[in-house]
Design a protein around this motif. Structure first.
Motif, mmCIF file in Angstrom:
data_model
loop_
_atom_site.group_PDB
_atom_site.id
_atom_site.type_symbol
_atom_site.label_atom_id
_atom_site.label_comp_id
_atom_site.label_asym_id
_atom_site.label_seq_id
_atom_site.Cartn_x
_atom_site.Cartn_y
_atom_site.Cartn_z
ATOM 1 N N UNK A 20 0.834 -1.197 0.000
ATOM 2 C CA UNK A 20 0.000 0.000 0.000
ATOM 3 C C UNK A 20 0.870 1.250 0.000
ATOM 4 N N UNK A 21 0.454 2.246 -0.763
ATOM 5 C CA UNK A 21 1.105 3.554 -0.813
ATOM 6 C C UNK A 21 0.022 4.625 -0.794
ATOM 7 N N UNK A 22 0.383 5.849 -0.428
ATOM 8 C CA UNK A 22 -0.627 6.906 -0.425
ATOM 9 C C UNK A 22 -0.885 7.421 -1.842
ATOM 10 N N UNK A 23 -2.119 7.830 -2.130
ATOM 11 C CA UNK A 23 -2.350 8.559 -3.379
ATOM 12 C C UNK A 23 -1.565 9.868 -3.299
ATOM 13 N N UNK A 24 -0.986 10.319 -4.389
ATOM 14 C CA UNK A 24 -0.142 11.525 -4.331
ATOM 15 C C UNK A 24 -0.813 12.723 -3.654
ATOM 16 N N UNK A 25 -2.107 12.924 -3.900
ATOM 17 C CA UNK A 25 -2.788 14.095 -3.336
ATOM 18 C C UNK A 25 -2.997 13.999 -1.822
ATOM 19 N N UNK A 26 -2.834 12.809 -1.237
ATOM 20 C CA UNK A 26 -3.023 12.635 0.210
ATOM 21 C C UNK A 26 -1.728 12.363 0.960
ATOM 22 N N UNK A 27 -0.631 12.200 0.256
ATOM 23 C CA UNK A 27 0.635 11.811 0.886
ATOM 24 C C UNK A 27 1.019 12.773 2.011
ATOM 25 N N UNK A 28 1.121 12.241 3.212
ATOM 26 C CA UNK A 28 1.562 13.014 4.365
ATOM 27 C C UNK A 28 0.495 13.865 5.012
ATOM 28 N N UNK A 29 -0.755 13.761 4.556
ATOM 29 C CA UNK A 29 -1.833 14.564 5.136
ATOM 30 C C UNK A 29 -2.696 13.701 6.041
ATOM 31 N N UNK A 30 -3.007 14.230 7.205
ATOM 32 C CA UNK A 30 -3.796 13.523 8.205
ATOM 33 C C UNK A 30 -4.885 14.454 8.716
ATOM 34 N N UNK A 31 -6.148 14.057 8.551
ATOM 35 C CA UNK A 31 -7.240 14.853 9.100
ATOM 36 C C UNK A 31 -7.472 14.449 10.548
ATOM 37 N N UNK A 32 -7.414 15.413 11.432
ATOM 38 C CA UNK A 32 -7.727 15.194 12.837
ATOM 39 C C UNK A 32 -9.029 15.946 13.099
ATOM 40 N N UNK A 33 -10.093 15.185 13.275
ATOM 41 C CA UNK A 33 -11.423 15.780 13.429
ATOM 42 C C UNK A 33 -11.432 16.809 14.552
ATOM 43 N N UNK A 34 -11.938 17.971 14.233
ATOM 44 C CA UNK A 34 -12.026 19.046 15.218
ATOM 45 C C UNK A 34 -10.743 19.845 15.353
ATOM 46 N N UNK A 35 -9.668 19.419 14.661
ATOM 47 C CA UNK A 35 -8.379 20.126 14.729
ATOM 48 C C UNK A 35 -8.016 20.707 13.373
ATOM 49 N N UNK A 36 -8.105 19.883 12.341
ATOM 50 C CA UNK A 36 -7.762 20.331 10.995
ATOM 51 C C UNK A 36 -6.988 19.265 10.244
ATOM 52 N N UNK A 37 -6.381 19.665 9.137
ATOM 53 C CA UNK A 37 -5.560 18.756 8.335
ATOM 54 C C UNK A 37 -4.102 19.072 8.635
ATOM 55 N N UNK A 38 -3.387 18.055 9.055
ATOM 56 C CA UNK A 38 -1.999 18.202 9.464
ATOM 57 C C UNK A 38 -1.090 17.476 8.483
ATOM 58 N N UNK A 39 0.127 17.964 8.323
ATOM 59 C CA UNK A 39 1.136 17.276 7.510
ATOM 60 C C UNK A 39 2.046 16.507 8.455
ATOM 61 N N UNK A 40 2.335 15.261 8.109
ATOM 62 C CA UNK A 40 3.164 14.410 8.963
ATOM 63 C C UNK A 40 3.955 13.436 8.094
ATOM 64 N N UNK A 41 4.845 12.703 8.713
ATOM 65 C CA UNK A 41 5.623 11.709 7.972
ATOM 66 C C UNK A 41 4.724 10.547 7.567
ATOM 67 N N UNK A 42 5.119 9.836 6.521
ATOM 68 C CA UNK A 42 4.331 8.719 6.017
ATOM 69 C C UNK A 42 5.263 7.711 5.370
ATOM 70 N N UNK A 43 4.739 6.527 5.133
ATOM 71 C CA UNK A 43 5.529 5.483 4.479
ATOM 72 C C UNK A 43 4.870 5.104 3.157
ATOM 73 N N UNK A 44 5.689 4.607 2.244
ATOM 74 C CA UNK A 44 5.190 4.099 0.965
ATOM 75 C C UNK A 44 5.559 2.623 0.867
ATOM 76 N N UNK A 45 4.874 1.930 0.009
ATOM 77 C CA UNK A 45 5.133 0.501 -0.206
ATOM 78 C C UNK A 45 5.131 -0.288 1.101
ATOM 79 N N UNK A 46 4.116 -0.045 1.920
ATOM 80 C CA UNK A 46 3.963 -0.772 3.173
ATOM 81 C C UNK A 46 3.305 -2.122 2.878
ATOM 82 N N UNK A 47 3.896 -3.191 3.365
ATOM 83 C CA UNK A 47 3.315 -4.520 3.158
ATOM 84 C C UNK A 47 2.113 -4.680 4.076
ATOM 85 N N UNK A 48 0.973 -4.960 3.499
ATOM 86 C CA UNK A 48 -0.267 -5.106 4.255
ATOM 87 C C UNK A 48 -0.357 -6.541 4.777
#
Length: 112
Positions: A20-48
C-alpha cells in the motif's frame, strides 16, 4: 499512530498486490477531526498483513476470514468500543507471528 504504527494514508490507499502507498494528493496529510488537516511523515510501499474494517459489528469469536485479493487476515470491529485499539494491536501481533492464531479471524477454527 499514537500506538506506534506509521501513516500510509488517511482515508484511502493505492494497492499494488499486498503493498500500500498513499495517493499523491493525500501523501503526508492527516485529518484530525475538530483540529484540521496536518502534515506528517508517512511510508510508501507498506506490506499489508491485516485489513481492518471499522464501523462494523464483528462477532465475539469471528470465523476465519481472508481478503480474496491479497490473502491477508480481515478483522471487523466497531472502532468506537473501549479496547478496539488493543484488539487491532493483538491481531497485528498475531499476523506478525508474536502470537499464534488458534481460532478467530486469522485462525483455522480447529479445536473449538
Amino acid at each position: 499512530m499514537d500506538a506506534g504504527f506509521s501513516l500510509v494514508a488517511d482515508d484511502r490507499v493505492v494497492m499494488r498486490g499486498v503493498y500500500a502507498s498513499p495517493p499523491p494528493q493525500l501523501a503526508g496529510l492527516l485529518e484530525v477531526r475538530g483540529v484540521g488537516i496536518l502534515r506528517t511523515s508517512f511510508v510508501t510501499n507498506a506490506r499489508v498483513i491485516l485489513k481492518v474494517f471499522l464501523g462494523e459489528e464483528g462477532a465475539r469469536l469471528p470465523m476465519p476470514e481472508r481478503d480474496p485479493r491479497t490473502g491477508v487476515v480481515v478483522l471487523r470491529l466497531n472502532g468506537a468500543f473501549p479496547g478496539d485499539l488493543n484488539r487491532i494491536i493483538a491481531a497485528f501481533k498475531a499476523c506478525c507471528g508474536d502470537y499464534e492464531w488458534y481460532a478467530g479471524a486469522g485462525g483455522e477454527g480447529a479445536g473449538l
